[in-house]
Design a protein around this motif. Structure first.
Motif, mmCIF file in Angstrom:
data_model
loop_
_atom_site.group_PDB
_atom_site.id
_atom_site.type_symbol
_atom_site.label_atom_id
_atom_site.label_comp_id
_atom_site.label_asym_id
_atom_site.label_seq_id
_atom_site.Cartn_x
_atom_site.Cartn_y
_atom_site.Cartn_z
ATOM 1 N N ASP A 1 62.220 56.627 36.949
ATOM 2 C CA ASP A 1 62.235 56.087 38.311
ATOM 3 C C ASP A 1 60.796 56.091 38.860
ATOM 4 O O ASP A 1 60.129 57.129 38.851
ATOM 5 C CB ASP A 1 63.139 56.978 39.175
ATOM 6 N N THR A 2 60.329 54.942 39.347
ATOM 7 C CA THR A 2 58.939 54.841 39.822
ATOM 8 C C THR A 2 58.823 54.744 41.349
ATOM 9 O O THR A 2 57.785 54.337 41.871
ATOM 10 C CB THR A 2 58.244 53.611 39.195
ATOM 11 N N SER B 1 58.908 48.073 35.344
ATOM 12 C CA SER B 1 60.263 48.043 35.905
ATOM 13 C C SER B 1 61.277 47.600 34.865
ATOM 14 O O SER B 1 60.948 46.887 33.913
ATOM 15 C CB SER B 1 60.316 47.081 37.093
ATOM 16 N N GLY B 2 62.521 47.992 35.101
ATOM 17 C CA GLY B 2 63.603 47.594 34.211
ATOM 18 C C GLY B 2 63.825 48.620 33.115
ATOM 19 O O GLY B 2 63.131 49.626 33.022
ATOM 20 N N LYS B 3 64.820 48.334 32.289
ATOM 21 C CA LYS B 3 65.133 49.237 31.183
ATOM 22 C C LYS B 3 65.529 48.396 29.978
ATOM 23 O O LYS B 3 65.849 47.204 30.101
ATOM 24 C CB LYS B 3 66.290 50.168 31.572
ATOM 25 N N ALA B 4 65.503 49.010 28.816
ATOM 26 C CA ALA B 4 65.884 48.294 27.593
ATOM 27 C C ALA B 4 66.208 49.301 26.500
ATOM 28 O O ALA B 4 65.708 50.432 26.510
ATOM 29 C CB ALA B 4 64.754 47.383 27.131
ATOM 30 N N SER B 5 67.026 48.873 25.570
ATOM 31 C CA SER B 5 67.182 49.632 24.331
ATOM 32 C C SER B 5 66.111 49.132 23.368
ATOM 33 O O SER B 5 65.490 48.087 23.598
ATOM 34 C CB SER B 5 68.576 49.402 23.735
ATOM 35 N N ARG C 1 55.708 45.595 37.764
ATOM 36 C CA ARG C 1 56.390 44.376 37.340
ATOM 37 C C ARG C 1 57.309 44.684 36.160
ATOM 38 O O ARG C 1 57.193 45.728 35.507
ATOM 39 C CB ARG C 1 55.389 43.283 36.982
ATOM 40 N N SER C 2 58.203 43.766 35.870
ATOM 41 C CA SER C 2 59.203 44.008 34.833
ATOM 42 C C SER C 2 58.560 44.052 33.449
ATOM 43 O O SER C 2 57.546 43.388 33.192
ATOM 44 C CB SER C 2 60.279 42.920 34.861
ATOM 45 N N TRP C 3 59.183 44.805 32.570
ATOM 46 C CA TRP C 3 58.658 44.907 31.202
ATOM 47 C C TRP C 3 58.746 43.553 30.489
ATOM 48 O O TRP C 3 57.929 43.258 29.611
ATOM 49 C CB TRP C 3 59.391 46.002 30.419
ATOM 50 N N SER D 1 62.090 52.936 29.123
ATOM 51 C CA SER D 1 61.253 52.092 29.983
ATOM 52 C C SER D 1 60.066 51.545 29.194
ATOM 53 O O SER D 1 59.020 52.194 29.118
ATOM 54 C CB SER D 1 60.726 52.909 31.171
ATOM 55 N N PRO D 2 60.196 50.354 28.595
ATOM 56 C CA PRO D 2 59.046 49.762 27.893
ATOM 57 C C PRO D 2 57.870 49.584 28.852
ATOM 58 O O PRO D 2 58.052 49.166 29.995
ATOM 59 C CB PRO D 2 59.584 48.408 27.417
ATOM 60 N N THR D 3 56.666 49.923 28.381
ATOM 61 C CA THR D 3 55.508 49.945 29.274
ATOM 62 C C THR D 3 54.284 49.329 28.603
ATOM 63 O O THR D 3 53.905 49.711 27.495
ATOM 64 C CB THR D 3 55.186 51.403 29.691
#
Length: 292
Positions: free
Chosen positions: A261-262, A218-222, A274-276, A190-192
């Motif tokens: 999970d938030t 929000s969201g996910k990434a490698s 909001r999305s990363w 989860s980039p933040t």
């Protein structure tokens, strides 16, 4: 909801840290008297000097953003990692309890083993695979053992933001210097963005939240997806090659999946992070605008 105006906060790591500096700024926006500290200001591991400092300042809030975060080095420096990630939080927790202040302590997604394939909640089983993760978890558990209700533990991950070098900034530098980069694709998290994390932390304070909360964008990434998005947004011509973790052998094992999970945070504050991707664009176009 509590009123923060006129309150006083001490931020350990606030004058030099990636998160601490953003937190200091956000607290001041909310009319909190913020006192940012580095380890040069006093020795946080010296309980006597720390006690004297808090008795003099009498803060309403203590923010701990200090941690031993050199994940691979921690495998060889277990004592150093334990001191900062376990001993220090306990010292601060005891002081908070003694002075009836609120402690806000930041933890990590590395408390999980990465074996799950859906976002981790605050109640999921922990099983750290590294010394870093184990010492951070130990810090969490020992804080809860103090049995002081005014402790907020925030698990976060993959930080990027202004004021200090971070993964995104390093990748952009390499991308400008090289025609292609190989980036790990089989670790997902989860980039933040630290200003968002700071804003969401203040929202939890206002809601008088205690206990453990996941707070990330929000969201996910490698790592590969995060790097690719940053390079594309910056308009840099550099070819990205996805590679497995095994291409970069390391001492410490990282969780292959540690998305957080938030929903508990949203339930308490009414805020959906909001999305990363949006946050990354703010970072690139506002914070790093002079680099383009």
């Amino acid at each position: 909801m509590i009123e923060l105006k006129g309150k006083k906060a001490v931020i350990l790591g606030g004058s030099t840290g990636l998160l601490g500096q953003s937190l200091t700024e956000e607290l001041r926006k909310n009319d909190v008297t913020a006192i940012p500290l580095s380890r040069n200001d006093f020795d946080p591991l010296n309980e006597q000097s720390t006690t004297a400092f808090f008795e003099r300042e009498e803060p309403d809030f203590i923010f701990n953003t200090i941690a031993y975060t050199m994940v691979d080095q921690a495998e060889d420096e277990k004592n150093k990692a334990h001191l900062l990630n376990t001993t220090l939080p306990v010292i601060l927790g005891r002081l908070a309890k003694k002075h009836q202040a609120k402690l806000i302590h930041f933890s990590t997604d590395f408390v999980f083993d990465g074996k799950k394939d859906s976002p981790y909640t605050e109640t999921d089983k922990t099983n750290p695979k590294s010394v870093y993760g184990a010492t951070k978890l130990d810090g969490e558990e020992k804080l809860l053992d103090i049995e002081y209700e005014n402790i907020l533990i925030i698990r976060t991950a993959w930080l990027f933001g202004p004021y200090k070098t971070n993964f995104v900034q390093k990748i952009l530098k390499f991308a400008r210097e090289k025609d292609f980069l190989s980036i790990v694709h089989d670790q997902t998290g989860s980039p933040t963005y630290t200003p968002d994390l700071s804003e969401y932390t203040i929202a939890l304070l206002k809601a008088e939240a205690n206990g453990i909360f996941n707070v990330v964008n929000s969201g996910k990434a490698s790592w590969c997806e995060l790097a690719t998005e940053a390079i594309n947004c910056a308009g840099i011509n550099c070819l990205i090659t996805p590679v497995p973790t095994s291409s970069y052998p390391s001492k410490a094992e990282r969780p292959s999946y540690s998305v957080l999970d938030t929903s508990k945070f949203t339930e308490v504050t009414g805020i959906t992070p909001r999305s990363w991707v949006q946050a990354l664009r703010d970072y690139l176009y506002k914070d790093l605008q002079n680099d383009f």
